[in-house]
Design a protein around this motif. Structure first.
Motif, PDB file in Angstrom:
ATOM      1  N   ILE A 117       0.838  -1.202   0.000  1.00  0.00           N
ATOM      2  CA  ILE A 117       0.000   0.000   0.000  1.00  0.00           C
ATOM      3  C   ILE A 117       0.871   1.248   0.000  1.00  0.00           C
ATOM      4  N   LEU A 118       1.896   1.266   0.836  1.00  0.00           N
ATOM      5  CA  LEU A 118       2.791   2.426   0.899  1.00  0.00           C
ATOM      6  C   LEU A 118       3.558   2.610  -0.408  1.00  0.00           C
ATOM      7  N   ARG A 119       3.995   1.512  -1.013  1.00  0.00           N
ATOM      8  CA  ARG A 119       4.728   1.592  -2.276  1.00  0.00           C
ATOM      9  C   ARG A 119       3.845   2.178  -3.376  1.00  0.00           C
ATOM     10  N   LYS A 120       2.586   1.726  -3.473  1.00  0.00           N
ATOM     11  CA  LYS A 120       1.677   2.243  -4.487  1.00  0.00           C
ATOM     12  C   LYS A 120       1.380   3.723  -4.257  1.00  0.00           C
ATOM     13  N   ALA A 121       1.195   4.114  -2.999  1.00  0.00           N
ATOM     14  CA  ALA A 121       0.916   5.524  -2.693  1.00  0.00           C
ATOM     15  C   ALA A 121       2.096   6.398  -3.088  1.00  0.00           C
ATOM     16  N   THR A 122       3.312   5.932  -2.843  1.00  0.00           N
ATOM     17  CA  THR A 122       4.507   6.685  -3.210  1.00  0.00           C
ATOM     18  C   THR A 122       4.618   6.812  -4.722  1.00  0.00           C
ATOM     19  N   GLU A 123       4.338   5.749  -5.445  1.00  0.00           N
ATOM     20  CA  GLU A 123       4.405   5.789  -6.905  1.00  0.00           C
ATOM     21  C   GLU A 123       3.359   6.736  -7.473  1.00  0.00           C
ATOM     22  N   ARG A 124       2.175   6.776  -6.860  1.00  0.00           N
ATOM     23  CA  ARG A 124       1.126   7.692  -7.329  1.00  0.00           C
ATOM     24  C   ARG A 124       1.544   9.144  -7.122  1.00  0.00           C
ATOM     25  N   ARG A 125       2.139   9.427  -5.970  1.00  0.00           N
ATOM     26  CA  ARG A 125       2.578  10.796  -5.684  1.00  0.00           C
ATOM     27  C   ARG A 125       3.637  11.241  -6.676  1.00  0.00           C
ATOM     28  N   ARG A 126       4.501  10.345  -7.061  1.00  0.00           N
ATOM     29  CA  ARG A 126       5.573  10.667  -8.008  1.00  0.00           C
ATOM     30  C   ARG A 126       5.062  10.700  -9.444  1.00  0.00           C
ATOM     31  N   GLY A 127       3.867  10.199  -9.659  1.00  0.00           N
ATOM     32  CA  GLY A 127       3.303  10.188 -11.002  1.00  0.00           C
ATOM     33  C   GLY A 127       3.800   9.046 -11.852  1.00  0.00           C
ATOM     34  N   GLY A 128       4.421   8.072 -11.262  1.00  0.00           N
ATOM     35  CA  GLY A 128       4.996   6.986 -12.037  1.00  0.00           C
ATOM     36  C   GLY A 128       4.251   5.689 -11.917  1.00  0.00           C
ATOM     37  N   PHE A 129       3.036   5.743 -11.389  1.00  0.00           N
ATOM     38  CA  PHE A 129       2.297   4.496 -11.214  1.00  0.00           C
ATOM     39  C   PHE A 129       1.724   4.049 -12.542  1.00  0.00           C
ATOM     40  N   ALA A 130       2.088   2.872 -12.968  1.00  0.00           N
ATOM     41  CA  ALA A 130       1.572   2.318 -14.215  1.00  0.00           C
ATOM     42  C   ALA A 130       0.931   0.986 -13.910  1.00  0.00           C
ATOM     43  N   GLY A 131      -0.118   1.048 -13.126  1.00  0.00           N
ATOM     44  CA  GLY A 131      -0.762  -0.175 -12.683  1.00  0.00           C
ATOM     45  C   GLY A 131      -1.652  -0.812 -13.722  1.00  0.00           C
ATOM     46  N   GLY A 132      -1.916  -0.129 -14.870  1.00  0.00           N
ATOM     47  CA  GLY A 132      -2.718  -0.724 -15.926  1.00  0.00           C
ATOM     48  C   GLY A 132      -4.204  -0.575 -15.702  1.00  0.00           C
ATOM     49  N   ARG A 133      -4.626   0.192 -14.706  1.00  0.00           N
ATOM     50  CA  ARG A 133      -6.053   0.336 -14.457  1.00  0.00           C
ATOM     51  C   ARG A 133      -6.514   1.761 -14.762  1.00  0.00           C
ATOM     52  N   GLY A 134      -5.865   2.425 -15.684  1.00  0.00           N
ATOM     53  CA  GLY A 134      -6.274   3.776 -16.029  1.00  0.00           C
ATOM     54  C   GLY A 134      -5.565   4.788 -15.160  1.00  0.00           C
ATOM     55  N   SER A 135      -5.843   6.039 -15.423  1.00  0.00           N
ATOM     56  CA  SER A 135      -5.184   7.093 -14.661  1.00  0.00           C
ATOM     57  C   SER A 135      -5.988   7.415 -13.418  1.00  0.00           C
ATOM     58  N   PHE A 136      -5.324   8.006 -12.484  1.00  0.00           N
ATOM     59  CA  PHE A 136      -5.973   8.398 -11.248  1.00  0.00           C
ATOM     60  C   PHE A 136      -6.246   9.887 -11.302  1.00  0.00           C
TER      61      PHE A 136
END
Length: 155
Positions: A117-136
């Motif tokens: 959860i913390l890793r995903k939150a950090t990636e979202r803040r940095r704008g580098g999350f590419a989870g494949g479920r669309g943009s946030f």
């Protein structure tokens, strides 16, 4: 997080727990000296010693006792072994002072689901999350000042 951990005991108590299994000397308010193997130390500084030699308050008074329990409020001072100079707790204190209170590496690190959860939150803040479920967020045009497709609100 404090230097010594989350259980909120101070440095002397942690050092006393580190001394468990070593030979210590304890002086009480009555003037007796107890020298023996520290079997257990409690957070209130109550001590359980084994194979104890008791030197009485009178000179020359000496007794051997198999075990003794000393109440913490009766203790004047404790002589600990020299080997505790290199206890891991002192390295934590040095790190604490050097880095301004940041916990040492590996302490307080999230594991398992919390880490994910913390890793995903950090990636979202940095704008580098590419989870494949669309943009946030509100979409690609949000915040750009232009019209948002499908939005029929008035300005």
């Amino acid at each position: 997080m404090s230097v010594v951990g989350n259980n909120r005991v101070g440095i002397p108590i942690v050092l006393l727990h580190d001394a468990e299994g070593a030979v210590v000397t304890v002086e009480t308010k009555s003037g007796e000296l107890f020298r023996g193997l520290l079997f257990e130390a409690e957070d209130m500084m109550n001590l359980y010693l084994k194979k104890v030699v008791i030197l009485g308050p009178k000179p020359g008074a000496k007794r051997n006792v198999e075990q003794v329990y000393i109440r913490g409020s009766e203790i004047v001072f404790i002589v600990l072994p020299e080997m505790l100079r290199h206890a891991p707790m002192f390295q934590r204190i040095t790190h604490w002072r050097k880095y301004g209170g940041a916990p040492p590496e590996g302490v307080g690190v999230a594991v398992g689901q919390a880490a994910a959860i913390l890793r995903k939150a950090t990636e979202r803040r940095r704008g580098g999350f590419a989870g494949g479920r669309g943009s946030f967020g509100r979409g690609p045009m949000a915040g750009s000042g232009g019209p948002v497709p499908g939005h029929y609100g008035g300005r």
